[in-house]
Design a protein around this motif. Structure first.
Motif, PDB file in Angstrom:
ATOM      1  N   GLU A 171       0.830  -1.205   0.000  1.00  0.00           N
ATOM      2  CA  GLU A 171       0.000   0.000   0.000  1.00  0.00           C
ATOM      3  C   GLU A 171       0.864   1.255   0.000  1.00  0.00           C
ATOM      4  N   THR A 172       0.251   2.367  -0.371  1.00  0.00           N
ATOM      5  CA  THR A 172       0.942   3.659  -0.373  1.00  0.00           C
ATOM      6  C   THR A 172       0.564   4.450   0.873  1.00  0.00           C
ATOM      7  N   LEU A 173       0.534   3.784   2.012  1.00  0.00           N
ATOM      8  CA  LEU A 173       0.216   4.406   3.293  1.00  0.00           C
ATOM      9  C   LEU A 173      -1.162   5.053   3.293  1.00  0.00           C
ATOM     10  N   LEU A 174      -2.071   4.485   2.518  1.00  0.00           N
ATOM     11  CA  LEU A 174      -3.468   4.912   2.493  1.00  0.00           C
ATOM     12  C   LEU A 174      -4.356   3.690   2.634  1.00  0.00           C
ATOM     13  N   PRO A 175      -5.538   3.846   3.196  1.00  0.00           N
ATOM     14  CA  PRO A 175      -6.448   2.705   3.288  1.00  0.00           C
ATOM     15  C   PRO A 175      -7.008   2.354   1.911  1.00  0.00           C
ATOM     16  N   THR A 176      -7.426   1.126   1.770  1.00  0.00           N
ATOM     17  CA  THR A 176      -8.097   0.728   0.535  1.00  0.00           C
ATOM     18  C   THR A 176      -9.586   1.037   0.667  1.00  0.00           C
ATOM     19  N   VAL A 177     -10.286   0.980  -0.448  1.00  0.00           N
ATOM     20  CA  VAL A 177     -11.740   1.196  -0.419  1.00  0.00           C
ATOM     21  C   VAL A 177     -12.407   0.138   0.454  1.00  0.00           C
ATOM     22  N   TYR A 207      -4.656  13.660  -4.464  1.00  0.00           N
ATOM     23  CA  TYR A 207      -5.716  13.402  -5.434  1.00  0.00           C
ATOM     24  C   TYR A 207      -6.350  12.028  -5.201  1.00  0.00           C
ATOM     25  N   LYS A 208      -5.529  11.053  -4.838  1.00  0.00           N
ATOM     26  CA  LYS A 208      -6.044   9.696  -4.635  1.00  0.00           C
ATOM     27  C   LYS A 208      -6.973   9.642  -3.429  1.00  0.00           C
ATOM     28  N   ILE A 209      -6.708  10.458  -2.424  1.00  0.00           N
ATOM     29  CA  ILE A 209      -7.595  10.496  -1.262  1.00  0.00           C
ATOM     30  C   ILE A 209      -9.004  10.883  -1.695  1.00  0.00           C
TER      31      ILE A 209
END
Length: 330
Positions: A171-177, A207-209
């Motif tokens: 992961e890129t240190l972000l949660p998945t959907v 932007y991905k957030i």
């Protein structure tokens, strides 16, 4: 210009009421040279006091107006002196409304577990947020738990509601959907610290957030993003952010707060200025690369914005001001 409420409104009022040496006007009287009578000296002293009080009151009032920015024009028809009737002089400010639909579960990503944001999200005494659970997204749960040993975390009850969610591999240190939906998070607070080496990659992360929030909008109701080291951003970057999150606004509430590079300095020390973006002169409010801001203060400001209805659907720049002379220049 938008300013957050709760503790920040009291802080700003206290700061704005602080006088400086420039507020006091000095006069040389004839008594200094021994040529005035006692009656003349008394009259001159009374005149000095009257002018000093008037000057100080006007300066105090002008600074309060800078911070509060009440709606409408100044009503000078009843009172021309803010020392006599400050509410009439500046106009009655609008009441502050708390944001609805914050829900009961909040996810925090990109902030270390000893950052003050966690305590601010769980403050039973102030009753700003009513989250039943505060989930920290971390790389290692065991290591993260060891950092939550402060007295505030223990006695505020934060440890009773604090949960942890580890990043999945790759992961890129972000949660998945899927993680957002399975956790049934109603609010998401994310921090994206920019840096020189990965500037464009980290901007894409912002932007991905927006994309993730939109995809999880069945359960997610609010998202707030703190972008630090905002001196690396250009006007076209902020315009793209507003476009991305603008597409989210029909499904959920969003707030984007851009601040300078974070420091370890204590909060509640300097006054700050807030500018809402989305105007033709946005380039005037872009942060300087060299600017700094207290990390504690930045956490407090982004949670303030998250709690207010006026913060919904906004992208704003916040910066600290180190002297009142700088405020006067604005």
């Amino acid at each position: 210009m938008l300013f957050s409420a709760r503790s920040s409104s009291m802080l700003l009022l206290m700061l704005s009421l602080t006088t400086t040496p420039q507020n006091t006007m000095a006069f040389t009287t004839s008594a200094t040279f021994g040529v005035a009578s006692k009656q003349q000296q008394q009259q001159q002293q009374e005149e000095m006091e009257r002018r000093r009080t008037s000057s100080t009151s006007l300066e105090m009032g002008r600074r309060i107006n800078l911070f509060t920015r009440p709606e409408g024009k100044k009503k000078r028809n009843t009172s021309d002196n803010p020392a006599e009737d400050m509410v009439t002089y500046f106009g009655k400010p609008k009441s502050v409304q708390r944001r609805a639909e914050l829900g009961s579960k909040v996810l925090v990503s990109g902030l270390r577990t000893f950052e003050p944001a966690y305590s601010l999200l769980h403050s039973p005494e102030e009753k700003v947020f009513e989250f039943d659970s505060v989930t920290a997204m971390v790389e290692n749960e065991e290591a993260a738990r060891k950092t939550m040993i402060s007295r505030t975390a223990r006695y505020s009850g934060l440890l009773d509601v604090l949960q942890f969610l580890e990043f999945q591999e790759g992961e890129t240190l972000l949660p998945t959907v899927e993680q957002l939906k399975e956790g049934a998070f109603s609010t998401w607070l994310a921090h994206v610290p920019l840096d020189d080496d990965n500037r464009q990659e980290l901007i894409q992360k912002v932007y991905k957030i927006a994309d993730l929030a939109l995809a999880a909008s069945d359960t997610l109701r609010n998202v707030a993003v703190l972008v630090s080291h905002g001196g690396l951003l250009k006007v076209e970057d902020t315009n793209e952010m507003m476009d991305r999150f603008g597409a989210v606004s029909e499904k959920l509430g969003y707030s984007v707060v851009i601040v300078p590079r974070l420091s370890n300095a204590p909060g509640n020390y300097y006054p700050y200025m807030v500018e809402k973006l989305g105007n033709e002169d946005d380039d005037k409010f872009m942060l300087d690369y060299r600017e700094r801001m207290s990390g504690e203060e930045a956490c407090r400001l982004v949670t303030d914005v998250l709690s207010l209805e006026t913060g919904r659907g906004s992208t704003m720049v916040m910066r600290e001001l180190d002297t009142f002379e700088l405020i006067d220049a604005q």
